[in-house]
Motif scaffolding. Structure first.
Motif, mmCIF file in Angstrom:
data_model
loop_
_atom_site.group_PDB
_atom_site.id
_atom_site.type_symbol
_atom_site.label_atom_id
_atom_site.label_comp_id
_atom_site.label_asym_id
_atom_site.label_seq_id
_atom_site.Cartn_x
_atom_site.Cartn_y
_atom_site.Cartn_z
ATOM 1 N N ILE A 34 1.236 6.677 7.526
ATOM 2 C CA ILE A 34 1.022 5.617 6.536
ATOM 3 C C ILE A 34 -0.076 6.040 5.582
ATOM 4 O O ILE A 34 -0.928 6.862 5.909
ATOM 5 N N VAL A 35 -0.020 5.437 4.402
ATOM 6 C CA VAL A 35 -1.070 5.658 3.417
ATOM 7 C C VAL A 35 -2.228 4.734 3.757
ATOM 8 O O VAL A 35 -2.045 3.529 3.946
ATOM 9 N N ASN A 36 -3.430 5.288 3.818
ATOM 10 C CA ASN A 36 -4.565 4.435 4.174
ATOM 11 C C ASN A 36 -5.641 4.368 3.102
ATOM 12 O O ASN A 36 -6.537 3.531 3.191
ATOM 13 N N SER A 37 -5.599 5.229 2.107
ATOM 14 C CA SER A 37 -6.530 5.094 0.984
ATOM 15 C C SER A 37 -5.911 5.762 -0.236
ATOM 16 O O SER A 37 -5.203 6.758 -0.103
ATOM 17 N N TYR A 38 -6.202 5.206 -1.394
ATOM 18 C CA TYR A 38 -5.591 5.726 -2.615
ATOM 19 C C TYR A 38 -6.185 5.016 -3.831
ATOM 20 O O TYR A 38 -6.850 3.987 -3.736
ATOM 21 N N ARG A 78 -8.971 0.756 -6.484
ATOM 22 C CA ARG A 78 -9.251 1.713 -5.406
ATOM 23 C C ARG A 78 -9.093 0.980 -4.093
ATOM 24 O O ARG A 78 -9.679 -0.088 -3.885
ATOM 25 N N TYR A 79 -8.287 1.570 -3.163
ATOM 26 C CA TYR A 79 -8.020 0.937 -1.881
ATOM 27 C C TYR A 79 -8.491 1.871 -0.764
ATOM 28 O O TYR A 79 -8.260 3.074 -0.817
ATOM 29 N N PHE A 80 -9.136 1.269 0.245
ATOM 30 C CA PHE A 80 -9.852 2.039 1.259
ATOM 31 C C PHE A 80 -9.159 1.945 2.620
ATOM 32 O O PHE A 80 -8.278 1.093 2.853
ATOM 33 N N LYS A 81 -9.597 2.809 3.539
ATOM 34 C CA LYS A 81 -8.979 2.891 4.865
ATOM 35 C C LYS A 81 -9.089 1.600 5.647
ATOM 36 O O LYS A 81 -8.239 1.308 6.493
ATOM 37 N N ASN A 82 -10.144 0.825 5.388
ATOM 38 C CA ASN A 82 -10.327 -0.415 6.146
ATOM 39 C C ASN A 82 -9.479 -1.566 5.634
ATOM 40 O O ASN A 82 -9.563 -2.688 6.126
ATOM 41 N N GLY A 83 -8.642 -1.311 4.620
ATOM 42 C CA GLY A 83 -7.756 -2.346 4.101
ATOM 43 C C GLY A 83 -8.285 -3.074 2.892
ATOM 44 O O GLY A 83 -7.558 -3.863 2.270
ATOM 45 N N VAL A 84 -9.530 -2.848 2.530
ATOM 46 C CA VAL A 84 -10.133 -3.523 1.390
ATOM 47 C C VAL A 84 -9.790 -2.773 0.108
ATOM 48 O O VAL A 84 -9.788 -1.536 0.078
ATOM 49 N N SER A 165 8.277 5.304 -2.128
ATOM 50 C CA SER A 165 7.808 6.619 -1.717
ATOM 51 C C SER A 165 6.302 6.500 -1.499
ATOM 52 O O SER A 165 5.739 5.408 -1.550
ATOM 53 N N ASP A 166 5.657 7.654 -1.244
ATOM 54 C CA ASP A 166 4.210 7.631 -1.056
ATOM 55 C C ASP A 166 3.480 7.267 -2.349
ATOM 56 O O ASP A 166 2.300 6.900 -2.309
ATOM 57 N N HIS A 167 4.161 7.354 -3.488
ATOM 58 C CA HIS A 167 3.478 7.150 -4.771
ATOM 59 C C HIS A 167 4.015 5.974 -5.584
ATOM 60 O O HIS A 167 3.248 5.322 -6.291
ATOM 61 N N TRP A 168 5.294 5.691 -5.493
ATOM 62 C CA TRP A 168 5.896 4.695 -6.385
ATOM 63 C C TRP A 168 6.315 3.451 -5.626
ATOM 64 O O TRP A 168 6.794 3.514 -4.500
ATOM 65 N N GLY A 169 6.129 2.293 -6.297
ATOM 66 C CA GLY A 169 6.535 1.026 -5.716
ATOM 67 C C GLY A 169 6.478 -0.092 -6.750
ATOM 68 O O GLY A 169 6.247 0.127 -7.932
ATOM 69 N N GLU A 202 -4.400 9.447 0.644
ATOM 70 C CA GLU A 202 -4.754 9.975 1.981
ATOM 71 C C GLU A 202 -3.936 9.227 3.017
ATOM 72 O O GLU A 202 -3.827 8.002 2.950
ATOM 73 N N LYS A 203 -3.385 9.995 3.965
ATOM 74 C CA LYS A 203 -2.491 9.387 4.953
ATOM 75 C C LYS A 203 -3.022 9.606 6.368
ATOM 76 O O LYS A 203 -3.799 10.514 6.623
ATOM 77 N N GLU A 204 -2.558 8.764 7.239
ATOM 78 C CA GLU A 204 -2.853 8.929 8.667
ATOM 79 C C GLU A 204 -1.659 8.411 9.441
ATOM 80 O O GLU A 204 -0.755 7.767 8.892
ATOM 81 N N LEU A 205 -1.632 8.699 10.736
ATOM 82 C CA LEU A 205 -0.527 8.237 11.560
ATOM 83 C C LEU A 205 -0.590 6.724 11.733
ATOM 84 O O LEU A 205 -1.667 6.142 11.885
#
Length: 392
Positions: A34-38, A78-84, A165-169, A202-205
């Motif tokens: 999953i994407v967790n920050s971007y 800007r979106y962060f790993k903690n969901g904020v 996709s990982d980039h478009w939505g 940035e992605k993580e499992l």
């Protein structure tokens, strides 16, 4: 024991193959991450409902909703790993003539401008990752110029994004805007839809991905344990086979050596028996001279030694008990020496013939000093004996 060990190795290999073939095929795929920050940019359009009864008639498209026929909303966040997430939003719209604005019919087109800042939270952090569906809520503040009235607003947002996709939505959201100036302006709702593009992703499992990874690691460790067990069993089998081979070779060598020794002992016994069958040289009383009969016997001994060039013979000479012991010892030495001299004279090397003298110390019967014996009994002790002293 060796067969049992090899059977264990074969059984372990069969069980291992069977176990692995029955395991579901596990591998990590894109769906497990999953994407967790971007960073996020959206471009779309917005709809404003400032009818005065926007919460009462939420979907009054014909009279309450205002929109323009071209892109009218842009945002960056800007979106962060903690969901904020932090986002800045700029919007433009137009209150249309004839629409209901603040509970009255709008007499003419009026521009709408908005600049908002918000903090949002990804609900998937609570609900669990859904992959394509990304709901969120948020709060914020901004400035809106609507119906020719500028106002600060407190904002509450609810929305969701759906990703291809990982980039478009796509991004769908609704924002309630409550005015900070309650005397000259009213509250309103702003809806938005737009194309979303995210970058520096940035992605993580995902949770399921982490569970799958844990299963893969556990399976890999189990496979390694089985392989180690098989390798250990194979090594033990190899060592056992080597030990059994060494023991077999040692047993064969020992058997060969024993057979060789037995053959040598049998050969020596046969030779000794052959020499024993010649009989002994018997001397007359107080004499060390050989008779013609004695020489015939010794000639037979010489013949045997010539046929068996590897044997060495020792001649031992003895006397009966009559006479003094020193005399008898001297006499036995003379008898031994003369017997050896005769054998050597027949061509036997001196290093193959030796002698020993024992006087009256090795009687073959009970004819000791003071014991009456016949001449025949005494004569049995006046002898020269032939003994093989090496292993031919």
């Amino acid at each position: 024991m060796n067969i049992s060990r090899l059977a264990y190795v074969a059984l372990a290999c069969i069980l291992t193959t069977s176990t692995f073939s029955q395991e579901p095929e596990l591998e990590l795929t894109k769906k497990d991450s999953i994407v967790n920050s971007y960073w996020l940019v959206t471009l779309g359009t917005n709809f404003v409902d400032d009818s005065g009864d926007e919460f009462g008639e939420l979907f009054d498209f014909s009279e309450g909703w205002n929109a323009v026929p071209y892109p009218s909303r842009i945002s960056i966040g800007r979106y962060f790993k903690n969901g904020v997430g932090l986002e800045a939003i700029g919007t433009y719209n137009k209150y249309k003539e004839g629409k209901i604005v603040d509970n009255a019919v709008n007499p003419e087109d009026v521009d709408y401008f908005g600049l908002d800042f918000r903090v949002s939270y990804d609900l998937n952090k609570i609900l669990g990752e859904t992959g394509f569906f990304d709901p969120y809520i948020g709060i914020g503040a901004g400035y809106t110029d609507a119906n020719n009235q500028g106002r600060g607003t407190y904002n509450a947002i609810v929305g969701f994004r759906t990703w291809f996709s990982d980039h478009w939505g796509l991004d769908f959201n609704s924002t309630g805007k409550w005015t900070m100036n309650t005397e000259n302006s009213t509250n309103h709702i702003q809806h938005a839809v737009g194309v979303a593009y995210r970058f520096e992703v940035e992605k993580e499992l995902s949770r399921k991905g982490k569970e799958k990874l844990a299963m893969l690691k556990e399976l890999e460790e189990e496979q390694q344990r089985v392989q180690d067990s098989i390798a250990k069993a194979e090594e033990e089998a190899r060592l056992l086979a080597e030990r059994l081979q060494r023991e077999k070779e040692a047993a064969e060598l020992a058997a060969a050596e024993k057979a060789k020794k037995d053959a040598e002992d049998a050969r020596r016994a046969a030779l000794q028996n052959k020499i024993n069958n010649l009989g002994n040289v018997y001397f007359k009383l107080n004499s060390s001279y050989l008779t013609s009969k004695d020489k015939e016997l010794l000639d037979k001994l010489v013949a045997i030694m010539q046929d068996e060039p590897n044997i060495t013979v020792k001649i031992t000479a003895h006397t009966d008990s009559r006479g003094t012991k020193p005399y008898n010892q001297w006499l036995s030495e003379r008898r031994a020496e003369r017997t050896v001299e005769y054998v050597v004279s027949k061509g036997i090397s001196t290093d193959r013939i030796s002698h020993g003298a024992f006087g009256e110390t090795q009687l073959v019967n009970d004819c000791e000093d003071g014991v009456f014996c016949t001449e025949e009994q005494h004569s049995a002790n006046r002898r020269a004996v032939f003994i093989i002293v090496n292993n031919p």
